[in-house]
Motif scaffolding. Sequence first.
Motif, short mmCIF file in Angstrom:
data_model
loop_
_atom_site.label_atom_id
_atom_site.label_comp_id
_atom_site.label_asym_id
_atom_site.label_seq_id
_atom_site.Cartn_x
_atom_site.Cartn_y
_atom_site.Cartn_z
N ARG A 1 0.77 -1.21 0.17
CA ARG A 1 0.05 0.00 -0.12
C ARG A 1 0.98 1.53 0.16
NH1 ARG A 1 -2.73 -3.67 3.50
NH2 ARG A 1 -1.48 -2.20 5.37
N GLY A 2 2.59 0.82 -0.01
CA GLY A 2 2.90 2.61 -0.36
C GLY A 2 2.83 3.63 1.11
N LYS A 3 2.90 2.78 2.34
CA LYS A 3 2.81 4.03 3.45
C LYS A 3 4.32 3.58 4.31
CE LYS A 3 -1.43 2.99 5.73
NZ LYS A 3 -2.13 4.18 4.82
N VAL A 4 4.50 4.53 3.57
CA VAL A 4 6.11 4.31 3.83
C VAL A 4 6.19 6.50 5.00
CG1 VAL A 4 7.15 3.01 3.04
CG2 VAL A 4 7.16 4.93 1.52
N SER A 5 6.79 7.06 5.40
CA SER A 5 7.00 8.33 5.97
C SER A 5 8.09 8.25 6.33
CB SER A 5 6.22 8.02 6.34
OG SER A 5 6.57 7.27 8.05
N ILE A 6 8.48 9.72 6.13
CA ILE A 6 9.58 9.89 6.26
C ILE A 6 9.73 11.59 7.47
CG2 ILE A 6 10.51 11.27 4.44
CD1 ILE A 6 13.54 10.55 5.29
N GLY A 7 10.50 11.08 8.90
CA GLY A 7 10.02 13.20 9.19
C GLY A 7 11.21 12.77 10.85
N PHE A 8 10.48 13.59 11.79
CA PHE A 8 11.49 13.54 12.76
C PHE A 8 10.89 13.48 13.83
CE2 PHE A 8 13.57 16.23 9.46
CZ PHE A 8 15.10 15.83 10.34
N THR A 9 11.37 12.85 15.34
CA THR A 9 10.19 11.77 16.15
C THR A 9 11.00 12.38 17.31
OG1 THR A 9 10.95 10.12 16.08
CG2 THR A 9 9.25 10.89 15.16
N ASP A 10 10.81 13.06 18.72
CA ASP A 10 11.43 12.91 19.78
C ASP A 10 11.43 12.27 20.33
OD1 ASP A 10 8.48 12.32 20.68
OD2 ASP A 10 8.27 13.81 22.18
#
Length: 201
Positions: free
Chosen positions: A87-96
């Motif tokens: 389903r292409g539910k990949v993500s990128i970002g920043f987290t605490d």
Amino acid sequence: MNVERVGDVVYSDYRRIIGVEEEEVPTHLNTNDTGPYLVVSADNLFVKYIGRGRSDYDVGSLQANCPAPIKKLLYYFEMYVENKGRRGKVSIGFTDQQFNKHRQPGWETHTFGYHGDDGKVFHDSGHGMRFGPTYTTGDTVGAGINKASQDVFFTKNGKFIGSITRDYEGVLFPTVGLHSPDEGVVVNFGQQEFVFNIQRP
């Protein structure tokens, strides 16, 4: 092993004494809390999703081995989508540091995420905002922090997509999230040349 010395003091110790010690920068994914949904390569840079992805808590997210440096005005990393999976539910970002690794970046407080299946950006909420294009197998997406402008920005295949205001002053960890069978991504923390020209104004 040869080390540079200043008198009888190891050079790295000397830099710390005079207050110019370099910050640690992310080099690989932290696999101490991989969970049941992910398989990670020996170099801790490739990750594959092996769960079912049926609920919002079947996510497999991984942070970098350390937070983005706090003294640098600009920090950036990239993710290559080797396989978008079912389903292409990949993500990128920043987290605490308190981020729940069974959630996507952006869904939780003090987190930011750009998601591949819908092209939305998420921040502190499970409700995304229209942001940019979707991304899939073969795409390279990036995420960065610009302290000069106080924002978090995202890229796709070497092009700047957009930014959102960074309203959290604590440390943030580079993070990737996967959420459907067979998804696989490779993370680049600078060990290879970036697709996006981070030096470009």
